[in-house]
Design a protein around this motif. Structure first.
Motif, PDB file in Angstrom:
ATOM      1  N   LEU A 183      -5.772   3.042   4.240  1.00 23.43           N
ATOM      2  CA  LEU A 183      -5.048   1.898   4.802  1.00 23.43           C
ATOM      3  C   LEU A 183      -6.025   0.914   5.445  1.00 23.43           C
ATOM      4  O   LEU A 183      -5.871  -0.304   5.316  1.00 23.43           O
ATOM      5  CB  LEU A 183      -4.007   2.380   5.826  1.00 23.43           C
ATOM      6  CG  LEU A 183      -3.161   1.288   6.487  1.00 23.43           C
ATOM      7  CD1 LEU A 183      -2.394   0.453   5.454  1.00 23.43           C
ATOM      8  CD2 LEU A 183      -2.179   1.890   7.482  1.00 23.43           C
TER       9      LEU A 183
ATOM     10  N   HIS B 269       0.875  -1.176   0.000  1.00 23.09           N
ATOM     11  CA  HIS B 269       0.000   0.000   0.000  1.00 23.09           C
ATOM     12  C   HIS B 269       0.907   1.218   0.000  1.00 23.09           C
ATOM     13  O   HIS B 269       1.874   1.279   0.756  1.00 23.09           O
ATOM     14  CB  HIS B 269      -0.883  -0.026   1.260  1.00 23.09           C
ATOM     15  CG  HIS B 269      -1.659   1.230   1.485  1.00 23.09           C
ATOM     16  ND1 HIS B 269      -2.790   1.550   0.765  1.00 23.09           N
ATOM     17  CD2 HIS B 269      -1.476   2.258   2.356  1.00 23.09           C
ATOM     18  CE1 HIS B 269      -3.262   2.713   1.190  1.00 23.09           C
ATOM     19  NE2 HIS B 269      -2.484   3.164   2.150  1.00 23.09           N
ATOM     20  N   TYR B 270       0.609   2.184  -0.849  1.00 22.87           N
ATOM     21  CA  TYR B 270       1.415   3.395  -0.955  1.00 22.87           C
ATOM     22  C   TYR B 270       0.769   4.478  -0.103  1.00 22.87           C
ATOM     23  O   TYR B 270      -0.346   4.899  -0.401  1.00 22.87           O
ATOM     24  CB  TYR B 270       1.483   3.807  -2.426  1.00 22.87           C
ATOM     25  CG  TYR B 270       2.329   5.032  -2.710  1.00 22.87           C
ATOM     26  CD1 TYR B 270       3.615   5.148  -2.234  1.00 22.87           C
ATOM     27  CD2 TYR B 270       1.828   6.067  -3.485  1.00 22.87           C
ATOM     28  CE1 TYR B 270       4.393   6.261  -2.516  1.00 22.87           C
ATOM     29  CE2 TYR B 270       2.592   7.185  -3.789  1.00 22.87           C
ATOM     30  CZ  TYR B 270       3.878   7.266  -3.295  1.00 22.87           C
ATOM     31  OH  TYR B 270       4.644   8.371  -3.570  1.00 22.87           O
ATOM     32  N   SER B 271       1.445   4.859   0.961  1.00 28.05           N
ATOM     33  CA  SER B 271       0.910   5.894   1.837  1.00 28.05           C
ATOM     34  C   SER B 271       1.386   7.255   1.363  1.00 28.05           C
ATOM     35  O   SER B 271       2.591   7.477   1.203  1.00 28.05           O
ATOM     36  CB  SER B 271       1.394   5.644   3.266  1.00 28.05           C
ATOM     37  OG  SER B 271       1.115   6.762   4.068  1.00 28.05           O
TER      38      SER B 271
ATOM     39  N   PHE C  50      -7.626  -0.985   2.796  1.00 22.87           N
ATOM     40  CA  PHE C  50      -6.626  -1.910   2.258  1.00 22.87           C
ATOM     41  C   PHE C  50      -6.551  -3.173   3.120  1.00 22.87           C
ATOM     42  O   PHE C  50      -6.608  -4.293   2.616  1.00 22.87           O
ATOM     43  CB  PHE C  50      -5.275  -1.181   2.203  1.00 22.87           C
ATOM     44  CG  PHE C  50      -4.074  -2.052   1.992  1.00 22.87           C
ATOM     45  CD1 PHE C  50      -3.828  -2.639   0.760  1.00 22.87           C
ATOM     46  CD2 PHE C  50      -3.175  -2.276   3.029  1.00 22.87           C
ATOM     47  CE1 PHE C  50      -2.706  -3.435   0.571  1.00 22.87           C
ATOM     48  CE2 PHE C  50      -2.056  -3.066   2.839  1.00 22.87           C
ATOM     49  CZ  PHE C  50      -1.821  -3.651   1.622  1.00 22.87           C
TER      50      PHE C  50
ATOM     51  N   ASN D  34       5.927   3.045   1.914  1.00 27.54           N
ATOM     52  CA  ASN D  34       5.286   1.774   1.566  1.00 27.54           C
ATOM     53  C   ASN D  34       4.844   1.053   2.840  1.00 27.54           C
ATOM     54  O   ASN D  34       5.608   0.957   3.795  1.00 27.54           O
ATOM     55  CB  ASN D  34       6.258   0.860   0.825  1.00 27.54           C
ATOM     56  CG  ASN D  34       6.688   1.433  -0.513  1.00 27.54           C
ATOM     57  OD1 ASN D  34       5.949   2.174  -1.163  1.00 27.54           O
ATOM     58  ND2 ASN D  34       7.892   1.100  -0.947  1.00 27.54           N
TER      59      ASN D  34
END
Lengths: 199, 196
Positions: free
Chosen positions: B38, B6-8, B41, B14
Protein backbone atom coordinates in the motif's frame (compact mmCIF):
# COMPACT_ATOMS: atom_id res chain seq x y z
CA UNK A 1 -11.18 9.28 -14.49
CA UNK A 2 -12.70 10.73 -17.59
CA UNK A 3 -14.19 14.18 -17.20
CA UNK A 4 -17.73 14.05 -15.77
CA UNK A 5 -18.74 17.26 -17.60
CA UNK A 6 -22.45 17.10 -18.39
CA UNK A 7 -23.91 17.01 -21.89
CA UNK A 8 -24.93 20.52 -22.97
CA UNK A 9 -28.42 19.42 -24.09
CA UNK A 10 -31.09 20.82 -21.78
CA UNK A 11 -32.19 18.38 -19.06
CA UNK A 12 -29.69 15.73 -20.19
CA UNK A 13 -27.81 14.25 -17.24
CA UNK A 14 -25.41 12.12 -19.31
CA UNK A 15 -21.68 12.77 -19.37
CA UNK A 16 -20.29 14.51 -22.44
CA UNK A 17 -18.04 12.52 -24.76
CA UNK A 18 -14.32 13.20 -24.67
CA UNK A 19 -13.52 16.20 -26.84
CA UNK A 20 -17.19 17.09 -27.37
CA UNK A 21 -19.82 19.03 -25.46
CA UNK A 22 -22.61 16.48 -25.85
CA UNK A 23 -23.37 12.82 -25.18
CA UNK A 24 -23.87 10.22 -27.94
CA UNK A 25 -27.65 10.74 -27.91
CA UNK A 26 -27.37 14.47 -28.49
CA UNK A 27 -24.56 14.60 -31.04
CA UNK A 28 -25.60 15.88 -34.45
CA UNK A 29 -23.36 13.39 -36.22
CA UNK A 30 -22.55 10.39 -33.97
CA UNK A 31 -20.63 8.65 -36.79
CA UNK A 32 -18.25 11.58 -37.15
CA UNK A 33 -17.82 11.73 -33.37
CA UNK A 34 -17.08 7.98 -33.26
CA UNK A 35 -14.55 8.40 -36.08
CA UNK A 36 -12.89 11.26 -34.21
CA UNK A 37 -12.63 9.28 -30.95
CA UNK A 38 -11.46 6.18 -32.86
CA UNK A 39 -8.71 8.33 -34.36
CA UNK A 40 -7.75 9.57 -30.91
CA UNK A 41 -7.53 5.98 -29.64
CA UNK A 42 -5.60 4.74 -32.68
CA UNK A 43 -3.04 7.52 -32.42
CA UNK A 44 -1.74 6.47 -29.03
CA UNK A 45 -0.63 3.22 -27.40
CA UNK A 46 -1.80 4.28 -23.95
CA UNK A 47 -5.29 5.74 -23.70
CA UNK A 48 -6.41 7.47 -20.52
CA UNK A 49 -9.75 8.86 -19.41
CA UNK A 50 -11.61 8.62 -22.71
CA UNK A 51 -15.39 8.58 -22.62
CA UNK A 52 -16.84 6.94 -25.74
CA UNK A 53 -20.17 5.89 -24.20
CA UNK A 54 -23.01 5.07 -26.54
CA UNK A 55 -21.04 5.29 -29.81
CA UNK A 56 -20.76 2.65 -32.52
CA UNK A 57 -17.39 1.25 -33.58
CA UNK A 58 -16.91 -1.20 -36.39
CA UNK A 59 -13.88 -2.88 -37.94
CA UNK A 60 -11.26 -1.37 -35.64
CA UNK A 61 -7.97 -2.99 -34.74
CA UNK A 62 -6.98 -1.73 -31.28
CA UNK A 63 -4.72 -4.70 -30.46
CA UNK A 64 -2.02 -4.20 -27.84
CA UNK A 65 -3.24 -0.86 -26.51
CA UNK A 66 -3.59 0.06 -22.85
CA UNK A 67 -6.76 1.67 -21.57
CA UNK A 68 -7.01 3.38 -18.19
CA UNK A 69 -10.27 4.73 -16.71
CA UNK A 70 -12.09 4.75 -20.06
CA UNK A 71 -15.79 4.26 -20.71
CA UNK A 72 -17.25 2.24 -23.56
CA UNK A 73 -20.58 1.87 -21.75
CA UNK A 74 -23.55 1.37 -24.05
CA UNK A 75 -21.36 1.17 -27.15
CA UNK A 76 -22.06 -1.05 -30.14
CA UNK A 77 -18.88 -2.92 -31.07
CA UNK A 78 -18.68 -4.98 -34.23
CA UNK A 79 -15.52 -6.69 -35.49
CA UNK A 80 -13.32 -4.79 -33.08
CA UNK A 81 -10.00 -6.39 -32.09
CA UNK A 82 -8.82 -5.69 -28.55
CA UNK A 83 -6.33 -8.58 -28.71
CA UNK A 84 -3.66 -8.36 -26.01
CA UNK A 85 -4.97 -5.06 -24.63
CA UNK A 86 -4.61 -3.91 -21.02
CA UNK A 87 -7.64 -2.46 -19.26
CA UNK A 88 -7.72 -0.85 -15.81
CA UNK A 89 -10.92 0.56 -14.34
CA UNK A 90 -12.67 0.60 -17.72
CA UNK A 91 -16.41 0.34 -18.29
CA UNK A 92 -18.18 -1.68 -20.97
CA UNK A 93 -21.56 -1.76 -19.19
CA UNK A 94 -24.53 -2.49 -21.43
CA UNK A 95 -22.35 -2.58 -24.55
CA UNK A 96 -23.36 -4.82 -27.40
CA UNK A 97 -20.38 -6.66 -28.84
CA UNK A 98 -20.57 -8.85 -31.92
CA UNK A 99 -17.60 -10.78 -33.33
CA UNK A 100 -15.00 -8.95 -31.25
CA UNK A 101 -11.69 -10.33 -30.06
CA UNK A 102 -10.75 -9.77 -26.41
CA UNK A 103 -8.32 -12.71 -26.35
CA UNK A 104 -5.10 -12.36 -24.38
CA UNK A 105 -6.27 -9.21 -22.60
CA UNK A 106 -5.26 -8.16 -19.10
CA UNK A 107 -8.34 -6.58 -17.55
CA UNK A 108 -8.48 -5.63 -13.89
CA UNK A 109 -11.20 -3.80 -12.01
CA UNK A 110 -13.42 -3.34 -15.05
CA UNK A 111 -17.16 -3.65 -15.51
CA UNK A 112 -18.92 -5.42 -18.36
CA UNK A 113 -22.25 -5.57 -16.48
CA UNK A 114 -25.31 -5.99 -18.66
CA UNK A 115 -23.24 -6.41 -21.84
CA UNK A 116 -24.40 -8.58 -24.74
CA UNK A 117 -21.64 -10.76 -26.19
CA UNK A 118 -22.18 -12.61 -29.45
CA UNK A 119 -19.28 -14.61 -30.89
CA UNK A 120 -16.69 -13.08 -28.53
CA UNK A 121 -13.38 -14.56 -27.45
CA UNK A 122 -11.84 -13.81 -24.06
CA UNK A 123 -9.46 -16.79 -24.35
CA UNK A 124 -6.09 -16.76 -22.55
CA UNK A 125 -6.96 -13.59 -20.62
CA UNK A 126 -6.34 -12.19 -17.15
CA UNK A 127 -9.83 -11.18 -16.10
CA UNK A 128 -9.20 -10.44 -12.45
CA UNK A 129 -11.65 -8.44 -10.32
CA UNK A 130 -14.14 -7.75 -13.13
CA UNK A 131 -17.91 -7.36 -13.13
CA UNK A 132 -19.80 -9.54 -15.64
CA UNK A 133 -23.13 -9.36 -13.78
CA UNK A 134 -26.12 -9.65 -16.09
CA UNK A 135 -24.06 -10.35 -19.21
CA UNK A 136 -25.72 -12.38 -21.95
CA UNK A 137 -23.22 -14.42 -23.91
CA UNK A 138 -23.75 -16.57 -26.96
CA UNK A 139 -21.18 -18.53 -28.99
CA UNK A 140 -18.42 -17.11 -26.83
CA UNK A 141 -15.37 -18.43 -25.01
CA UNK A 142 -13.49 -17.62 -21.80
CA UNK A 143 -11.23 -20.69 -22.10
CA UNK A 144 -7.85 -20.68 -20.33
CA UNK A 145 -8.57 -17.44 -18.48
CA UNK A 146 -8.01 -16.29 -14.91
CA UNK A 147 -11.36 -15.09 -13.54
CA UNK A 148 -10.18 -14.58 -9.94
CA UNK A 149 -12.61 -12.46 -7.90
CA UNK A 150 -14.81 -11.69 -10.94
CA UNK A 151 -18.58 -11.83 -10.77
CA UNK A 152 -21.14 -13.47 -13.03
CA UNK A 153 -24.37 -12.78 -11.12
CA UNK A 154 -27.66 -13.11 -13.03
CA UNK A 155 -25.72 -13.77 -16.23
CA UNK A 156 -27.07 -15.83 -19.09
CA UNK A 157 -24.74 -18.19 -20.94
CA UNK A 158 -25.52 -19.97 -24.16
CA UNK A 159 -22.95 -21.99 -26.08
CA UNK A 160 -20.22 -20.46 -23.94
CA UNK A 161 -17.13 -22.26 -22.68
CA UNK A 162 -15.13 -21.76 -19.50
CA UNK A 163 -12.62 -24.56 -20.03
CA UNK A 164 -9.55 -24.59 -17.76
CA UNK A 165 -10.32 -21.28 -16.03
CA UNK A 166 -9.29 -20.15 -12.57
CA UNK A 167 -12.54 -19.48 -10.72
CA UNK A 168 -11.14 -18.89 -7.22
CA UNK A 169 -13.33 -16.35 -5.39
CA UNK A 170 -15.37 -15.84 -8.58
CA UNK A 171 -19.13 -15.48 -8.09
CA UNK A 172 -20.80 -17.81 -10.57
CA UNK A 173 -24.53 -17.36 -10.03
CA UNK A 174 -26.01 -17.41 -13.54
CA UNK A 175 -29.73 -17.32 -14.19
CA UNK A 176 -29.47 -19.33 -17.42
CA UNK A 177 -27.00 -21.90 -18.73
CA UNK A 178 -27.42 -23.68 -22.06
CA UNK A 179 -24.61 -25.73 -23.53
CA UNK A 180 -21.90 -24.41 -21.20
CA UNK A 181 -18.67 -26.23 -20.39
CA UNK A 182 -16.77 -25.75 -17.10
CA UNK A 183 -14.37 -28.62 -17.87
CA UNK A 184 -11.00 -28.49 -16.02
CA UNK A 185 -12.02 -25.30 -14.15
CA UNK A 186 -11.92 -25.19 -10.35
CA UNK A 187 -15.64 -24.68 -9.82
CA UNK A 188 -15.27 -25.95 -6.23
CA UNK A 189 -13.34 -22.75 -5.40
CA UNK A 190 -15.98 -20.49 -6.93
CA UNK A 191 -18.80 -18.95 -4.94
CA UNK A 192 -21.93 -20.56 -6.32
CA UNK A 193 -24.46 -19.07 -3.89
CA UNK A 194 -24.81 -16.10 -1.57
CA UNK A 195 -24.64 -18.34 1.51
CA UNK A 196 -20.81 -18.34 1.32
CA UNK A 197 -20.30 -14.61 1.74
CA UNK A 198 -17.88 -13.42 4.40
CA UNK A 199 -17.83 -9.67 3.79
CA UNK B 1 -9.34 13.93 -10.82
CA UNK B 2 -7.66 10.56 -11.07
CA UNK B 3 -8.74 7.42 -9.25
CA UNK B 4 -6.56 4.41 -8.52
CA UNK B 5 -7.49 1.22 -6.73
CA UNK B 6 -5.39 -1.15 -4.66
CA UNK B 7 -6.42 -4.69 -3.73
CA UNK B 8 -5.53 -5.44 -0.13
CA UNK B 9 -5.08 -9.12 0.63
CA UNK B 10 -6.08 -8.40 4.25
CA UNK B 11 -9.83 -8.98 4.13
CA UNK B 12 -9.67 -8.85 0.31
CA UNK B 13 -10.65 -5.19 0.56
CA UNK B 14 -10.38 -2.39 -1.98
CA UNK B 15 -8.39 0.75 -1.15
CA UNK B 16 -8.87 3.80 -3.35
CA UNK B 17 -6.70 6.82 -3.96
CA UNK B 18 -8.51 9.83 -5.41
CA UNK B 19 -6.01 12.35 -6.66
CA UNK B 20 -6.66 16.00 -7.39
CA UNK B 21 -4.52 16.57 -10.49
CA UNK B 22 -4.34 20.33 -9.88
CA UNK B 23 -3.18 20.32 -6.26
CA UNK B 24 -1.49 16.89 -6.32
CA UNK B 25 -3.27 16.13 -3.06
CA UNK B 26 -5.04 12.84 -2.55
CA UNK B 27 -7.87 11.27 -0.62
CA UNK B 28 -7.49 7.68 0.57
CA UNK B 29 -10.74 5.76 0.88
CA UNK B 30 -10.61 2.94 3.49
CA UNK B 31 -6.90 2.27 4.09
CA UNK B 32 -7.40 -1.45 4.97
CA UNK B 33 -4.08 -2.85 6.23
CA UNK B 34 -1.02 -0.65 5.85
CA UNK B 35 1.47 -2.82 4.04
CA UNK B 36 4.59 -2.14 2.00
CA UNK B 37 2.38 -2.78 -1.01
CA UNK B 38 0.00 0.00 0.00
CA UNK B 39 2.89 2.37 0.78
CA UNK B 40 4.43 1.67 -2.64
CA UNK B 41 1.03 2.20 -4.19
CA UNK B 42 0.56 5.62 -2.55
CA UNK B 43 4.14 6.79 -3.13
CA UNK B 44 4.11 5.58 -6.72
CA UNK B 45 1.20 7.79 -7.69
CA UNK B 46 2.94 11.08 -6.90
CA UNK B 47 0.16 12.55 -4.76
CA UNK B 48 0.26 13.60 -1.11
CA UNK B 49 -2.55 12.11 0.98
CA UNK B 50 -4.31 14.86 2.90
CA UNK B 51 -7.62 13.19 3.72
CA UNK B 52 -8.95 9.73 4.56
CA UNK B 53 -12.60 8.78 4.02
CA UNK B 54 -13.81 5.90 6.16
CA UNK B 55 -16.94 4.18 4.85
CA UNK B 56 -17.30 2.15 8.07
CA UNK B 57 -14.98 1.12 10.85
CA UNK B 58 -14.72 -2.64 10.32
CA UNK B 59 -11.14 -3.76 10.95
CA UNK B 60 -10.24 -4.85 7.44
CA UNK B 61 -11.09 -1.36 6.14
CA UNK B 62 -9.44 0.81 8.83
CA UNK B 63 -6.57 -1.18 10.34
CA UNK B 64 -4.09 0.78 8.25
CA UNK B 65 -5.20 4.16 9.64
CA UNK B 66 -2.74 4.40 12.52
CA UNK B 67 0.34 3.72 10.41
CA UNK B 68 -0.92 5.88 7.57
CA UNK B 69 -1.33 8.85 9.94
CA UNK B 70 2.22 8.39 11.23
CA UNK B 71 3.49 8.87 7.69
CA UNK B 72 1.03 11.40 6.28
CA UNK B 73 -0.62 14.42 7.85
CA UNK B 74 -4.20 13.67 6.84
CA UNK B 75 -7.63 14.45 8.26
CA UNK B 76 -9.89 11.43 8.80
CA UNK B 77 -13.57 11.73 7.86
CA UNK B 78 -16.02 9.26 9.38
CA UNK B 79 -19.46 9.12 10.94
CA UNK B 80 -17.70 8.25 14.20
CA UNK B 81 -15.97 10.86 16.38
CA UNK B 82 -13.21 8.36 17.15
CA UNK B 83 -11.89 5.19 15.53
CA UNK B 84 -9.76 3.52 18.21
CA UNK B 85 -7.64 6.40 19.54
CA UNK B 86 -7.84 8.32 16.26
CA UNK B 87 -9.91 11.47 16.28
CA UNK B 88 -12.12 11.93 13.22
CA UNK B 89 -13.87 14.83 11.60
CA UNK B 90 -17.48 13.65 11.95
CA UNK B 91 -19.64 13.68 8.82
CA UNK B 92 -23.44 13.57 8.84
CA UNK B 93 -26.03 12.38 6.38
CA UNK B 94 -26.39 14.65 3.32
CA UNK B 95 -23.46 16.79 4.45
CA UNK B 96 -21.41 18.27 1.64
CA UNK B 97 -17.83 19.07 2.49
CA UNK B 98 -14.57 19.69 0.71
CA UNK B 99 -11.28 17.81 0.96
CA UNK B 100 -8.20 18.12 -1.25
CA UNK B 101 -10.13 20.61 -3.38
CA UNK B 102 -12.85 18.06 -4.20
CA UNK B 103 -16.50 18.35 -3.23
CA UNK B 104 -17.77 15.29 -1.36
CA UNK B 105 -21.28 14.34 -0.28
CA UNK B 106 -21.80 11.94 2.63
CA UNK B 107 -24.81 9.61 2.50
CA UNK B 108 -25.61 7.64 5.64
CA UNK B 109 -26.68 4.05 4.85
CA UNK B 110 -26.83 2.10 8.12
CA UNK B 111 -27.56 -1.62 8.04
CA UNK B 112 -24.29 -3.41 7.33
CA UNK B 113 -22.94 -1.39 10.26
CA UNK B 114 -24.51 1.56 12.09
CA UNK B 115 -21.76 3.91 10.89
CA UNK B 116 -21.88 3.05 7.16
CA UNK B 117 -21.43 6.03 4.87
CA UNK B 118 -21.40 6.23 1.07
CA UNK B 119 -19.24 9.07 -0.25
CA UNK B 120 -20.14 10.68 -3.56
CA UNK B 121 -17.53 12.62 -5.52
CA UNK B 122 -19.04 13.81 -8.81
CA UNK B 123 -20.30 10.55 -10.38
CA UNK B 124 -18.21 8.25 -8.20
CA UNK B 125 -19.87 6.45 -5.30
CA UNK B 126 -17.60 4.88 -2.69
CA UNK B 127 -20.06 2.43 -1.20
CA UNK B 128 -17.91 0.51 1.28
CA UNK B 129 -19.73 -2.67 2.28
CA UNK B 130 -23.24 -1.24 1.87
CA UNK B 131 -23.41 -2.07 -1.82
CA UNK B 132 -21.23 -4.42 -3.88
CA UNK B 133 -21.50 -5.48 -7.52
CA UNK B 134 -24.56 -7.73 -7.56
CA UNK B 135 -25.01 -7.83 -3.78
CA UNK B 136 -26.05 -5.66 -0.89
CA UNK B 137 -23.98 -5.69 2.27
CA UNK B 138 -24.32 -8.46 4.79
CA UNK B 139 -26.45 -7.54 7.80
CA UNK B 140 -26.88 -9.10 11.22
CA UNK B 141 -30.67 -9.07 11.25
CA UNK B 142 -33.74 -8.80 9.06
CA UNK B 143 -34.29 -5.32 10.47
CA UNK B 144 -30.77 -4.34 9.38
CA UNK B 145 -31.39 -5.82 5.93
CA UNK B 146 -34.62 -3.88 5.48
CA UNK B 147 -33.02 -0.69 6.78
CA UNK B 148 -30.03 -1.00 4.45
CA UNK B 149 -32.16 -1.64 1.36
CA UNK B 150 -34.46 1.25 2.25
CA UNK B 151 -31.53 3.64 2.71
CA UNK B 152 -29.84 2.46 -0.50
CA UNK B 153 -33.09 2.91 -2.44
CA UNK B 154 -33.60 6.42 -1.12
CA UNK B 155 -30.07 7.75 -1.31
CA UNK B 156 -27.94 5.67 -3.68
CA UNK B 157 -30.16 4.06 -6.32
CA UNK B 158 -31.71 7.44 -7.05
CA UNK B 159 -28.38 8.63 -8.45
CA UNK B 160 -27.89 8.69 -12.23
CA UNK B 161 -27.60 5.30 -13.92
CA UNK B 162 -24.09 6.12 -15.14
CA UNK B 163 -22.78 6.81 -11.63
CA UNK B 164 -19.89 4.48 -10.87
CA UNK B 165 -20.06 2.19 -7.84
CA UNK B 166 -16.65 1.65 -6.21
CA UNK B 167 -17.25 -0.87 -3.43
CA UNK B 168 -15.19 -2.03 -0.46
CA UNK B 169 -14.89 -5.52 -1.94
CA UNK B 170 -15.06 -6.92 -5.44
CA UNK B 171 -15.25 -5.29 -8.85
CA UNK B 172 -16.75 -1.91 -9.77
CA UNK B 173 -20.23 -1.42 -11.12
CA UNK B 174 -22.70 1.28 -12.06
CA UNK B 175 -26.03 2.31 -10.57
CA UNK B 176 -27.80 1.23 -13.78
CA UNK B 177 -26.35 -2.27 -13.48
CA UNK B 178 -27.12 -2.54 -9.77
CA UNK B 179 -30.75 -1.62 -10.30
CA UNK B 180 -31.10 -4.52 -12.74
CA UNK B 181 -28.82 -7.28 -11.51
CA UNK B 182 -28.32 -6.91 -7.76
CA UNK B 183 -29.56 -10.02 -5.95
CA UNK B 184 -30.48 -7.87 -2.96
CA UNK B 185 -33.62 -6.60 -4.68
CA UNK B 186 -34.98 -10.10 -5.30
CA UNK B 187 -37.99 -10.91 -3.19
CA UNK B 188 -38.96 -14.33 -1.92
CA UNK B 189 -42.38 -15.51 -3.05
CA UNK B 190 -44.71 -17.48 -0.83
CA UNK B 191 -43.89 -20.64 -2.80
CA UNK B 192 -40.23 -20.29 -1.86
CA UNK B 193 -39.05 -19.26 -5.32
CA UNK B 194 -37.35 -15.95 -5.90
CA UNK B 195 -38.12 -13.33 -8.46
CA UNK B 196 -36.28 -10.20 -9.56
Amino acid sequence: MYDFRRCEAPDCRATALTGFSCCADHCHDPEAVAASIAGLIRSSKSIRSVNASGLRFEGLDLSGKSFYACSFSGTVLKNVAFTGCTFRMCFFDFCSADSCDFSGIDAQFCSFAGARFLNISFEHSELVHNNFDGVRTSDSTFNDSDLYNSRFIQSEFEKTDFVDCNLKRAFIIPSKEIDVSWRLSNTQEAILGVDRLEE
Amino acid sequence: MTVFFHYSLYGFANVYLVGNDDTKEAIIVDPAAFTIGLLDFIEGKGYTPKAVLVTHSHAHHVDGLRTLLRIYDAEVYSSNAMIGEIQCRTVRDAEVFSACGLEIEALSVPGHSPDSIVYRIEKLLFTGDALHAGLVGKTASQYGSRLLKEQLSKKVLNQDDDCIVLPGHGPPSTIGAEKLYNLGWRTVRSDGLTRS
